[in-house]
Design a protein around this motif. Sequence first.
Motif, PDB file in Angstrom:
ATOM      1  N   PHE B 150       0.817  -1.213   0.000  1.00  0.00           N
ATOM      2  CA  PHE B 150       0.000   0.000   0.000  1.00  0.00           C
ATOM      3  C   PHE B 150       0.852   1.266   0.000  1.00  0.00           C
ATOM      4  CE2 PHE B 150      -4.094  -2.026   1.848  1.00  0.00           C
ATOM      5  CZ  PHE B 150      -4.365  -2.536   0.590  1.00  0.00           C
ATOM      6  N   GLN B 151       2.082   1.171   0.538  1.00  0.00           N
ATOM      7  CA  GLN B 151       2.973   2.327   0.411  1.00  0.00           C
ATOM      8  C   GLN B 151       3.194   2.616  -1.061  1.00  0.00           C
ATOM      9  OE1 GLN B 151       6.598   2.075   2.686  1.00  0.00           O
ATOM     10  NE2 GLN B 151       5.565   1.151   4.426  1.00  0.00           N
ATOM     11  N   GLY B 152       3.374   1.532  -1.819  1.00  0.00           N
ATOM     12  CA  GLY B 152       3.537   1.675  -3.260  1.00  0.00           C
ATOM     13  C   GLY B 152       2.262   2.175  -3.914  1.00  0.00           C
ATOM     14  N   LEU B 153       1.137   1.594  -3.502  1.00  0.00           N
ATOM     15  CA  LEU B 153      -0.147   1.972  -4.099  1.00  0.00           C
ATOM     16  C   LEU B 153      -0.441   3.456  -3.900  1.00  0.00           C
ATOM     17  CD1 LEU B 153      -2.625   0.940  -5.601  1.00  0.00           C
ATOM     18  CD2 LEU B 153      -3.653   0.365  -3.404  1.00  0.00           C
ATOM     19  N   GLN B 154      -0.113   3.965  -2.695  1.00  0.00           N
ATOM     20  CA  GLN B 154      -0.311   5.391  -2.428  1.00  0.00           C
ATOM     21  C   GLN B 154       0.489   6.230  -3.412  1.00  0.00           C
ATOM     22  OE1 GLN B 154       0.502   4.755   1.916  1.00  0.00           O
ATOM     23  NE2 GLN B 154      -0.606   6.681   2.088  1.00  0.00           N
ATOM     24  N   LEU B 158      -1.094   8.757  -6.127  1.00  0.00           N
ATOM     25  CA  LEU B 158      -0.928  10.201  -5.957  1.00  0.00           C
ATOM     26  C   LEU B 158       0.305  10.749  -6.672  1.00  0.00           C
ATOM     27  CD1 LEU B 158      -1.816  10.505  -2.177  1.00  0.00           C
ATOM     28  CD2 LEU B 158      -3.233  11.160  -4.115  1.00  0.00           C
ATOM     29  N   GLY B 159       1.194   9.896  -7.121  1.00  0.00           N
ATOM     30  CA  GLY B 159       2.435  10.386  -7.712  1.00  0.00           C
ATOM     31  C   GLY B 159       3.499  10.541  -6.642  1.00  0.00           C
ATOM     32  N   GLU B 160       4.740  10.505  -7.051  1.00  0.00           N
ATOM     33  CA  GLU B 160       5.870  10.524  -6.110  1.00  0.00           C
ATOM     34  C   GLU B 160       5.867  11.770  -5.234  1.00  0.00           C
ATOM     35  OE1 GLU B 160       8.398   8.201  -5.856  1.00  0.00           O
ATOM     36  OE2 GLU B 160       7.445   6.876  -7.325  1.00  0.00           O
ATOM     37  N   GLU B 325      -1.226  13.205   1.966  1.00  0.00           N
ATOM     38  CA  GLU B 325       0.174  12.940   1.616  1.00  0.00           C
ATOM     39  C   GLU B 325       0.291  11.559   0.985  1.00  0.00           C
ATOM     40  OE1 GLU B 325       2.716  14.127   5.417  1.00  0.00           O
ATOM     41  OE2 GLU B 325       0.944  12.908   5.782  1.00  0.00           O
ATOM     42  N   ALA B 326       1.252  11.417   0.129  1.00  0.00           N
ATOM     43  CA  ALA B 326       1.488  10.113  -0.495  1.00  0.00           C
ATOM     44  C   ALA B 326       2.212   9.165   0.453  1.00  0.00           C
ATOM     45  CB  ALA B 326       2.288  10.274  -1.774  1.00  0.00           C
TER      46      ALA B 326
END
Lengths: 250, 408
Positions: B150-154, B158-160, B325-326
């Motif tokens: 999910f860290q990746g999915l966020q 949302l973009g880096e 926040e992403a």
Amino acid sequence: MDVPVIELSGVLKSFGPVDVLKGVDFKAYGGKVTALVGDNGAGKSTLIKGLSGVQPYDAGVVKFDGEVVHIHSPRQAGHLGIEVVYQDLALCENLDIVQNMFLGREEITELTLDEASMELQATKALQSLSVRTVKSVRQKVSSLSGGQRQTVAIARSVLRKAKLVILDEPTAALGVAQTEQVLNLVRRLADSGVAVVIISHNLGDVFKVCDYISVLYLGKMVASVKTSETTQADVVGYITGTKSMDGASA
Amino acid sequence: MSDVKISSGHEGNVRDQVTAYFQRIKNGEMGALPAVGALVVVGALFSILSPFFLTKLNFANLFVQAAELTMLAVALVFVILLGEIDLSAGVTAGVAMAGFFLLLHGGTNWIVALVVAFVIGGAIGALIGFFVARIGVPSFVVTLGLFLGFQGLQLVMLGEGGIFRIDVPEIKSIMNDNLPTWGGWVFLALMLVLSAAVSFWDRARRARHDLSNRPIELLYAKLAVFAILGGTTVYLLNENRSQGFASISGVPIVIPIAVLILFIGTLVLDRTQFGRHLYAVGGNAEAARRAGIKVANIRITAFIICSMLAVVSGLFHVSRLGAVEATAGRQIVLNGVAAAVVGGVSLFGGRGRLVHAAIGAFVIVMIENGLGLLEFPAGVNLVVTGSVLILAATIDALSRKRGNGARS
């Protein structure tokens, strides 16, 4: 003699090529304590699992209160009024006595748990067995001794208005005084009209509390006798297969 | 044969009840006592050490700062009571809030977007529950996987490295605005009435069955303590705490929201069949199964509740920042577990209450806040928080050893 609460005739059960129960007959009467004894591997557990609905029999007739029934699930067994108290008791240590006795059958009023009604019924069930060892029905089970836990487990079956209570090695893990208490409890349970079946390896206990003794030997019921009409030596003989009794009936 | 007397713990006068209470503590049923003790000690310590700690402004800050962690800790209690864990609770909230932002950005009404965010949370909870309860993957592994994924999915959503403003005044006001002064009093009165009503309802039901009730003085005393603590809190929050020209006063809006969720959650755990079964499964899953409880359903439901309450925590976070926040939700989840444990919730399952987690969250936030005011570097804060966690677990272990004696 009145109608047995449970009557098995010609019960068969096999696991693959292994025949565990080879045509077993068994009866237990209301108000009486019947011992089911036999050596390891004789088929006691398989017989009980069939009654509790965990592992249905392959063939044979099961009569409950004189009527033919087919027990296929634990839920069904529970509906009939068959309760099994397993050796490991299956209590939740983090819950109190009332909560354990009503576990899975909680009473609900006004959308919430009816603690008062459950507490009252639990107290009455314990009182009906003349339980003196339990201080408070709101004690957590973690604070109870082995005998007290057994008491709670047995009282739970009273609460469920069981007609047949099967106790699996109820005194195996208990000391002398607690064994005595539990045996008294078993007697009182039977005196209230329930058919009680005890599985035990301890013939001393069996002779102290049981009215009938049924002996399984290698999947066959080799003896079903009145306790008053037999001796420990005979029963040991039946269990070990050195003695047999044809056409056994109680 | 009802000559045999079996008590229920409700008998006797005030003195008997107090004696019985101390007996229970001696037997290791300490409940939230160590955490409340820690709260008082930490509070007193910082009050002495820092002139800023006990100011009205900081008092209000403490509540607002604690809200996110409290809500996450409360969420986690539902699965911790089962002996499970949800390491992904923080990032689950992050993903739900990312979805919220994307919907807003696409022009969706904020209420609809918020509902969707909660649905996303619930769906994630159901997914975790499915893997844990139906397939049998340990929750630690499932949620660790989701924690990473999910860290990746966020980032994908949302973009880096982005921070994206949320311009919904209703959302921002949760953490940044206050009730009018009368609102705080009304809310306090409402909670007192509710709490008294629940107690009197219990007493009425016991009386109906001719069961003994605890002395009514104890109930009055309990309500009086609530009234005094709550009254003091509302009074202080209603004072002007601004250091500038414009006055700031009133109970932050987040407080009634959090308190209501805590109250309802506690009712569910204590008074419903689901709550009872949740404790039973956490105490002895096999016993619960044999009692006819559908253990898998309980587990799945608990994970759904956990994830959805985690989304509430995420919403508080977004409200405070006014932005999504992403990278949200990575740090907070372990603090949430720590809060529950500090409060006295057992990681082995079956023991603990929601309010314990809330108290634990306050202890942790107080330490962070107080050390910050004393201008300690962030490293010290982590060391102290970690030490408090280990201390809490030690007290819990020792008290249980004493309580159970030779058994278990």
